[in-house]
Design a protein around this motif. Structure first.
Motif, PDB file in Angstrom:
ATOM      1  N   THR A 174      38.876  28.815  38.177  1.00  0.00           N
ATOM      2  CA  THR A 174      38.284  28.146  39.325  1.00  0.00           C
ATOM      3  C   THR A 174      38.502  26.654  39.151  1.00  0.00           C
ATOM      4  N   HIS A 175      38.844  25.978  40.230  1.00  0.00           N
ATOM      5  CA  HIS A 175      39.261  24.583  40.142  1.00  0.00           C
ATOM      6  C   HIS A 175      38.689  23.781  41.297  1.00  0.00           C
ATOM      7  N   THR A 191      42.351  34.500  31.433  1.00  0.00           N
ATOM      8  CA  THR A 191      43.784  34.233  31.274  1.00  0.00           C
ATOM      9  C   THR A 191      44.027  32.776  30.891  1.00  0.00           C
ATOM     10  N   GLY A 231      46.414  29.421  29.976  1.00  0.00           N
ATOM     11  CA  GLY A 231      47.638  28.915  30.612  1.00  0.00           C
ATOM     12  C   GLY A 231      47.673  27.404  30.579  1.00  0.00           C
ATOM     13  N   ASN A 250      39.783  29.182  43.758  1.00  0.00           N
ATOM     14  CA  ASN A 250      40.380  29.938  42.654  1.00  0.00           C
ATOM     15  C   ASN A 250      41.776  30.424  43.005  1.00  0.00           C
ATOM     16  N   THR A 251      42.432  29.697  43.898  1.00  0.00           N
ATOM     17  CA  THR A 251      43.797  30.037  44.270  1.00  0.00           C
ATOM     18  C   THR A 251      44.731  28.929  43.789  1.00  0.00           C
ATOM     19  N   SER A 252      45.486  29.197  42.723  1.00  0.00           N
ATOM     20  CA  SER A 252      46.431  28.212  42.207  1.00  0.00           C
ATOM     21  C   SER A 252      47.752  28.372  42.945  1.00  0.00           C
ATOM     22  N   GLN A 278      48.137  22.785  39.423  1.00  0.00           N
ATOM     23  CA  GLN A 278      48.324  24.211  39.158  1.00  0.00           C
ATOM     24  C   GLN A 278      47.556  24.549  37.885  1.00  0.00           C
ATOM     25  N   TYR A 279      47.060  25.776  37.823  1.00  0.00           N
ATOM     26  CA  TYR A 279      46.188  26.182  36.728  1.00  0.00           C
ATOM     27  C   TYR A 279      46.288  27.693  36.544  1.00  0.00           C
ATOM     28  N   PRO A 280      45.743  28.231  35.432  1.00  0.00           N
ATOM     29  CA  PRO A 280      45.917  29.656  35.129  1.00  0.00           C
ATOM     30  C   PRO A 280      45.320  30.577  36.203  1.00  0.00           C
ATOM     31  N   SER A 281      45.924  31.729  36.335  1.00  0.00           N
ATOM     32  CA  SER A 281      45.428  32.760  37.246  1.00  0.00           C
ATOM     33  C   SER A 281      43.994  33.128  36.876  1.00  0.00           C
ATOM     34  N   GLY A 282      43.147  33.264  37.875  1.00  0.00           N
ATOM     35  CA  GLY A 282      41.767  33.649  37.641  1.00  0.00           C
ATOM     36  C   GLY A 282      40.834  32.495  37.337  1.00  0.00           C
TER      37      GLY A 282
END
Length: 179
Positions: free
Chosen positions: A89-90, A147, A149, A118-120, A83-87
């Motif tokens: 890319t992972h 953002t 996080g 880019n959907t956590s 899980q990662y901050p909104s907005g």
């Protein structure tokens, strides 16, 4: 957030600039200091220890070593996601034993990947556990937008089982800032 500018040759290097440079280059890490067990659940939730803060407008490469066991062979296993901050890319990949592991610490390797997204949270991956320690190595990159996080591991059992699946003391997450 841009990297700190290094003074030109001959200029004074102020303590505040040196401190900022060290902070930017130092990896951030989280290490489990006690075991966390879960049973009878397939709802992935954040691990209480494996989380690092990532500031806005930064890029991080990371490695996560998960050492885990199950209270019984071929029972429960483990399902993970990042899980990662909104907005942000992972993308990530992980290596561990297949989720059909019957017993022992070695079996066929399962290598899973999640494409640039880019959907956590990320897509979940499942791995096998047994009563012998098994390990899962996860590596990835998170590009944080506006953002800030946390980058963290969320996990549960792959299949609900009354026997504990346990992420062990000493598992660790280390992130290095690259931009």
């Amino acid at each position: 957030m841009a990297f700190t500018v290094v003074p030109s040759a001959g200029a004074k290097l102020r303590a505040s600039v040196l401190s900022a440079l060290i902070t930017e280059l130092r990896p951030v890490s989280a290490v489990k200091t006690s075991d966390t067990s879960r049973n009878t659940t397939t709802s992935r939730t954040a691990d209480p220890d494996l989380s690092v803060a990532v500031p806005a407008n930064s890029t991080w490469d990371y490695e996560l070593l998960i050492v885990a066991t199950s209270a019984a062979n071929a029972a429960g296993d483990i399902s993970i996601e990042m899980q990662y901050p909104s907005g942000a890319t992972h993308m990530y990949g992980a290596h561990g034993v297949v989720d059909t592991l019957a017993s022992g610490a070695s079996a066929d390797l399962f290598a899973g990947t999640d494409s640039r997204d880019n959907t956590s949270p990320s897509a979940a991956l499942s791995f096998g556990l047994s009563t012998t320690f098994t390990s899962i190595l996860v590596s990835g990159r998170v590009e944080v937008g506006a953002t800030p996080g946390n980058l963290l591991l969320a996990w549960a059992q792959s299949a609900s089982n009354a026997n504990n699946s346990t992420v062990k003391n000493g598992s660790r997450l280390v992130a290095h800032r690259v931009a």
